[in-house]
Design an enzyme around this catalytic site. Structure first.
Site, short mmCIF file in Angstrom:
data_model
loop_
_atom_site.label_atom_id
_atom_site.label_comp_id
_atom_site.label_asym_id
_atom_site.label_seq_id
_atom_site.Cartn_x
_atom_site.Cartn_y
_atom_site.Cartn_z
N CYS A 8 11.46 97.69 144.16
CA CYS A 8 12.65 97.07 144.75
C CYS A 8 13.87 97.61 144.02
CB CYS A 8 12.57 95.55 144.70
SG CYS A 8 12.48 94.83 143.05
N ASN A 11 13.75 95.12 140.11
CA ASN A 11 12.43 94.89 139.49
C ASN A 11 12.38 93.56 138.74
OD1 ASN A 11 10.24 96.48 137.05
ND2 ASN A 11 9.68 95.66 139.02
N CYS A 13 12.81 90.55 141.02
CA CYS A 13 12.49 89.58 142.09
C CYS A 13 11.31 90.04 142.93
CB CYS A 13 13.71 89.34 142.99
SG CYS A 13 15.09 88.51 142.17
N ARG A 14 11.58 90.89 143.94
CA ARG A 14 10.58 91.16 144.97
C ARG A 14 9.41 92.01 144.50
NH1 ARG A 14 14.73 93.69 148.90
NH2 ARG A 14 15.47 94.29 146.85
N SER A 15 9.67 93.09 143.74
CA SER A 15 8.55 93.98 143.40
C SER A 15 7.60 93.37 142.36
CB SER A 15 9.00 95.39 143.04
OG SER A 15 9.80 95.41 141.89
N ASP A 122 16.35 90.42 150.31
CA ASP A 122 16.50 90.26 148.86
C ASP A 122 16.92 88.83 148.51
OD1 ASP A 122 17.04 90.45 146.19
OD2 ASP A 122 18.00 92.41 146.36
P1 4NP Z 1 15.20 92.68 143.33
O1 4NP Z 1 16.50 91.75 143.36
O2 4NP Z 1 15.67 94.07 143.74
O3 4NP Z 1 14.30 92.07 144.36
O4 4NP Z 1 14.67 92.62 141.93
C1 4NP Z 1 17.72 92.05 142.71
C2 4NP Z 1 17.86 91.76 141.37
C3 4NP Z 1 19.07 92.00 140.73
C4 4NP Z 1 20.11 92.54 141.46
C5 4NP Z 1 19.96 92.83 142.79
C6 4NP Z 1 18.75 92.60 143.43
N1 4NP Z 1 21.37 92.77 140.84
O5 4NP Z 1 22.30 93.17 141.53
O6 4NP Z 1 21.48 92.57 139.61
#
Ligand code: 4NP
Length: 161
Positions: A8, A11, A13-15, A122
């Protein structure tokens, strides 16, 4: 051995959610020894950080425990894995940017294996962690079915009698 990397943006949340959901799924079916599962972010923004607490809570509500430390995807990780399963179209573009368009044959959106191909939205932005979990679970189930259907020769059935 099938090497699978979930990817993702951050790294956190989703992955990592997908990594733990898939690891749990293959464990329940006695297939853990056939897979090496990991997860990465295309960005280095969250590197070193643990799973985002609301994600961890969502996983625990679904009976899934585990930890992860965020790390950024490198070209070597793409080369070393058989399947790079990204959460959304933006992740896909980021991976293609990293590889210069190479290795595209092993890069898939996770939910492209389902009957309803879509992005895993997301939850960092939507705040809907249950929806992210439902999409991740659906995608992981469909990916495992794809492997069992198309790549059965790579699976270790030494747990069967
Ligand atoms: P992920 O979510 O890609 O599913 O881990 C996010 C985590 C942090 C951020 C964006 C998306 N950020 O902008 O910090």
């Amino acid at each position: 051995m099938i090497n699978v990397a979930f990817v993702c943006l951050g790294n956190i949340c989703r992955s990592p959610m997908a990594e733990l959901v898939f690891a749990n799924m293959i464990k329940e079916r006695g297939l853990s020894s056939s897979f090496c599962v990991s997860s990465f972010g295309t960005s280095d923004e969250e590197e070193g950080n643990p799973i985002y607490p609301p994600v961890k809570r969502t996983l625990i509500m679904h009976g899934i425990a585990g930890n992860h430390t965020a790390k950024q995807l490198s070209l070597k990780d793409v080369i070393n894995n058989d399947y790079i399963l990204v959460m959304d179209g933006r992740n896909l573009l980021n991976v293609m940017h990293l590889t210069g368009g190479k290795y595209s044959e092993k890069v898939f959106k996770l939910c492209s294996f389902t009957d309803n191909p879509r992005d895993v939205a997301d939850p960092w932005y939507t705040r809907d962690f249950e929806q992210a979990f439902a999409d991740v679970e659906d995608g992981c189930k469909a990916f495992l079915e794809f492997i069992l259907r198309e790549k059965a020769e790579l699976i270790n059935y030494n747990n069967t009698h």
